[in-house]
Design a protein around this motif. Structure first.
Motif, PDB file in Angstrom:
ATOM      1  N   ILE A 147      -7.630  -2.835  -1.627  1.00 50.12           N
ATOM      2  CA  ILE A 147      -6.642  -2.048  -1.206  1.00 50.12           C
ATOM      3  C   ILE A 147      -5.535  -2.838  -1.379  1.00 50.12           C
ATOM      4  CG2 ILE A 147      -5.752  -0.306  -0.121  1.00 50.12           C
ATOM      5  CD1 ILE A 147      -8.443   0.802   1.013  1.00 50.12           C
ATOM      6  N   CYS A 148      -4.467  -2.963  -2.262  1.00 53.34           N
ATOM      7  CA  CYS A 148      -3.239  -3.597  -2.169  1.00 53.34           C
ATOM      8  C   CYS A 148      -2.169  -2.414  -1.958  1.00 53.34           C
ATOM      9  CB  CYS A 148      -2.818  -4.032  -3.609  1.00 53.34           C
ATOM     10  SG  CYS A 148      -4.044  -5.140  -4.407  1.00 53.34           S
ATOM     11  N   VAL A 149      -1.339  -3.037  -0.786  1.00 51.87           N
ATOM     12  CA  VAL A 149      -0.538  -1.996  -0.212  1.00 51.87           C
ATOM     13  C   VAL A 149       0.742  -1.489  -0.857  1.00 51.87           C
ATOM     14  CG1 VAL A 149      -1.524  -2.255   1.902  1.00 51.87           C
ATOM     15  CG2 VAL A 149       0.348  -3.664   1.197  1.00 51.87           C
ATOM     16  N   SER A 150       1.011  -2.084  -2.112  1.00 49.74           N
ATOM     17  CA  SER A 150       2.130  -1.839  -2.985  1.00 49.74           C
ATOM     18  C   SER A 150       1.755  -2.229  -4.232  1.00 49.74           C
ATOM     19  CB  SER A 150       3.148  -2.553  -2.530  1.00 49.74           C
ATOM     20  OG  SER A 150       3.142  -3.885  -2.760  1.00 49.74           O
ATOM     21  N   PRO A 151       2.180  -1.352  -5.273  1.00 50.13           N
ATOM     22  CA  PRO A 151       2.006  -1.757  -6.731  1.00 50.13           C
ATOM     23  C   PRO A 151       2.415  -3.188  -7.004  1.00 50.13           C
ATOM     24  CG  PRO A 151       3.113   0.556  -6.486  1.00 50.13           C
ATOM     25  CD  PRO A 151       3.358  -0.091  -5.311  1.00 50.13           C
ATOM     26  N   SER A 152       3.501  -3.655  -6.629  1.00 46.05           N
ATOM     27  CA  SER A 152       3.880  -4.880  -7.152  1.00 46.05           C
ATOM     28  C   SER A 152       3.209  -6.075  -6.445  1.00 46.05           C
ATOM     29  CB  SER A 152       5.349  -5.285  -6.545  1.00 46.05           C
ATOM     30  OG  SER A 152       5.554  -5.017  -5.203  1.00 46.05           O
ATOM     31  N   LEU A 153       2.486  -5.753  -5.461  1.00 50.15           N
ATOM     32  CA  LEU A 153       1.133  -6.686  -4.581  1.00 50.15           C
ATOM     33  C   LEU A 153       0.161  -6.762  -5.362  1.00 50.15           C
ATOM     34  CD1 LEU A 153       0.683  -8.602  -2.459  1.00 50.15           C
ATOM     35  CD2 LEU A 153       0.015  -6.368  -1.004  1.00 50.15           C
ATOM     36  N   ARG A 154      -0.187  -5.622  -5.782  1.00 47.85           N
ATOM     37  CA  ARG A 154      -1.151  -5.557  -6.884  1.00 47.85           C
ATOM     38  C   ARG A 154      -1.149  -6.369  -8.092  1.00 47.85           C
ATOM     39  NH1 ARG A 154      -3.086  -3.118 -11.499  1.00 47.85           N
ATOM     40  NH2 ARG A 154      -5.299  -2.703 -11.594  1.00 47.85           N
ATOM     41  N   GLN A 155      -0.089  -5.865  -8.576  1.00 46.13           N
ATOM     42  CA  GLN A 155       0.429  -6.921  -9.868  1.00 46.13           C
ATOM     43  C   GLN A 155       0.311  -8.200  -9.685  1.00 46.13           C
ATOM     44  OE1 GLN A 155       4.162  -5.726 -11.625  1.00 46.13           O
ATOM     45  NE2 GLN A 155       4.330  -7.456 -12.946  1.00 46.13           N
ATOM     46  N   ARG A 156       0.954  -8.701  -8.733  1.00 44.31           N
ATOM     47  CA  ARG A 156       1.224 -10.332  -8.475  1.00 44.31           C
ATOM     48  C   ARG A 156      -0.172 -10.880  -8.005  1.00 44.31           C
ATOM     49  NH1 ARG A 156       2.945 -14.706  -9.727  1.00 44.31           N
ATOM     50  NH2 ARG A 156       3.658 -16.020  -8.168  1.00 44.31           N
ATOM     51  N   ALA A 157      -0.887 -10.030  -7.322  1.00 43.35           N
ATOM     52  CA  ALA A 157      -2.367 -10.774  -7.211  1.00 43.35           C
ATOM     53  C   ALA A 157      -3.081 -10.798  -8.255  1.00 43.35           C
ATOM     54  CB  ALA A 157      -2.981  -9.767  -6.005  1.00 43.35           C
ATOM     55  N   VAL A 158      -3.119  -9.969  -8.999  1.00 41.36           N
ATOM     56  CA  VAL A 158      -3.843 -10.085 -10.326  1.00 41.36           C
ATOM     57  C   VAL A 158      -3.232 -11.229 -11.198  1.00 41.36           C
ATOM     58  CG1 VAL A 158      -4.183  -8.640 -12.387  1.00 41.36           C
ATOM     59  CG2 VAL A 158      -4.597  -7.725 -10.539  1.00 41.36           C
ATOM     60  N   GLU A 159      -2.178 -11.196 -11.074  1.00 44.01           N
ATOM     61  CA  GLU A 159      -1.333 -12.383 -12.087  1.00 44.01           C
ATOM     62  C   GLU A 159      -1.809 -13.988 -11.356  1.00 44.01           C
ATOM     63  OE1 GLU A 159       3.035 -10.174 -12.987  1.00 44.01           O
ATOM     64  OE2 GLU A 159       2.753 -11.773 -11.550  1.00 44.01           O
TER      65      GLU A 159
END
Length: 406
Positions: A147-159
């Motif tokens: 669970i990523c607590v924000s959309p940009s955090l999800r994007q950055r974690a994937v990157e």
């Protein structure tokens, strides 16, 4: 509630972080689950036991890297998970995510979740950056969902290659626990308390106050905030800066920055307080010049109090503000642009008030706590069904799910 009635185990590193779970575990109980939490020892754990009647287990976990102590904590966490035998584990904050996540993986907990609340690796360098990235990858690898607590955090974690896009999700609009907007409503009592606080702090009733809430560290942008405030004072000499938070050894500000905080007559620093709502009403706006976040709760709290927020384009932070609508977003590390944004709000109180109202409306519309809690309970039920286990229904406090042990 006995150990064998625990089917959901949440974990955070420090007992102070239990504030991130306020109300969440009680909701899960009304949804038919039997939750508990594990964290390091501390007074907040006793508060959760008494105020929310949630079982709290303690394992000493250090926030910073400490190989020997981490190994001891891992063994104790594994023993605890083996004894409790939860059906769902949800570990958040980096150290608990790693240690309790590994403990859940070792013990084959059927549904394992890691709540990613930020990426410390973003502001690290050298061997520490490599090690932090590795530990995050391990924590994510141990989980069925991240669970990523924000959309940009999800994007950055994937990157960064920390987690696969298939595994990473965001609940509702993001944040770790939503916001109880009623705690930050401008009641007559809160406004009276704020007026009293202004007097106690020696603030002129009519002076403009720029606020900051959080740890006083370099990664939070405190050095840039001090530099920006010096520029602001050139145009608004009566402006004040209220810092609510404490210094930390893990990411200290420079001696020069600390000296400026302590010596500048326009800067007031107080330790963090549980009565934080009062101080949002002391402020005219919140400045959060952070370098990295997961999703900053203080930005939502300030907006819930109808205060505009100036933050940065850092991961997580940029999701907390609608630029030009509920606040302003500036580049990371740019004290001049930060000062310009603060002065824009100081010079146009009507704009600041309009942004504050829009912020409160957005918080109520998108970040209700119940929205996050419902999505979380739904995720637990989905994972349990996928693995062939029964899931409780809302209000089924006598659910027999825990009796369906492996």
């Amino acid at each position: 509630m006995t150990d064998d009635r625990i089917d959901v185990l949440h974990a955070v590193t420090s007992s102070i972080s239990l504030v991130l779970l306020r109300g969440q575990l009680s909701y899960l109980r009304t949804a038919g689950f039997h939750p508990a939490v594990v964290c390091s020892p501390g007074p907040p754990s006793e508060e959760m036991r008494t105020t929310e009647s949630i079982p709290v287990f303690t394992v000493e976990m250090k926030r910073e890297i400490s190989p020997l102590r981490d190994l001891v904590a891992l063994v104790k966490a594994a023993q605890l998970v083996r004894r409790l035998r939860p059906m769902v584990s949800n570990s958040g904050t980096p150290k608990a995510g790693l240690l309790v996540g590994l403990a859940a993986w070792f013990n084959r907990v059927p549904c394992r979740i890691y709540t990613l609340r930020g990426l410390r690796v973003e502001t690290a360098s050298g061997p520490k950056r490599w090690l932090l990235r590795l530990t995050e990858r391990i924590a994510c690898a141990c989980a069925h969902r991240v669970i990523c607590v924000s959309p940009s955090l999800r994007q950055r974690a994937v990157e960064l290659g920390v987690v696969s896009p298939e595994k990473a999700i965001v609940l509702a609009s993001g944040s770790s626990n939503g916001v109880d907007a009623s705690r930050f409503s401008p009641t007559s009592e809160r406004l009276a308390n704020a007026a009293g606080a202004r007097c106690q702090l020696g603030l002129d009733p009519h002076c403009a106050v720029i606020g900051y809430v959080g740890r006083l560290t370099s990664a939070k942008g405190v050095p840039e905030l001090m530099a920006a405030f010096r520029l602001v004072r050139q145009r608004f000499p009566r402006a004040a800066l209220l810092l609510v938070g404490s210094y930390e050894a893990g990411d200290p500000v420079s001696p020069e920055t600390r000296a400026a905080i302590e010596s500048d007559s326009g800067v007031i620093r107080i330790d963090f307080t549980a009565e934080i709502a009062t101080y949002y009403f002391v402020m005219d706006m919140l400045a959060l010049p952070t370098h990295r976040e997961g999703f900053p709760n203080v930005a939502l709290e300030a907006q819930a109090a109808s205060r505009p927020v100036v933050t940065t384009s850092a991961t997580g932070a940029l999701d907390s503000v609608c630029d030009g609508v509920t606040g302003l977003v500036v580049p990371v590390g740019d004290s001049v642009t930060l000062a310009d944004a603060l002065m824009k709000l100081l010079s146009d109180p009507v704009l600041a008030q309009r942004m504050g109202r829009a912020g409160r409306e957005r918080v109520i519309r998108e970040f209700r706590q119940e929205t996050i809690w419902e999505a979380l309970a739904g995720l637990y039920r989905e994972l349990l069904h996928q693995r062939g286990f029964p899931a409780p229904v809302k209000g089924d406090s006598d659910s027999a799910m825990c009796m369906e042990k492996r």
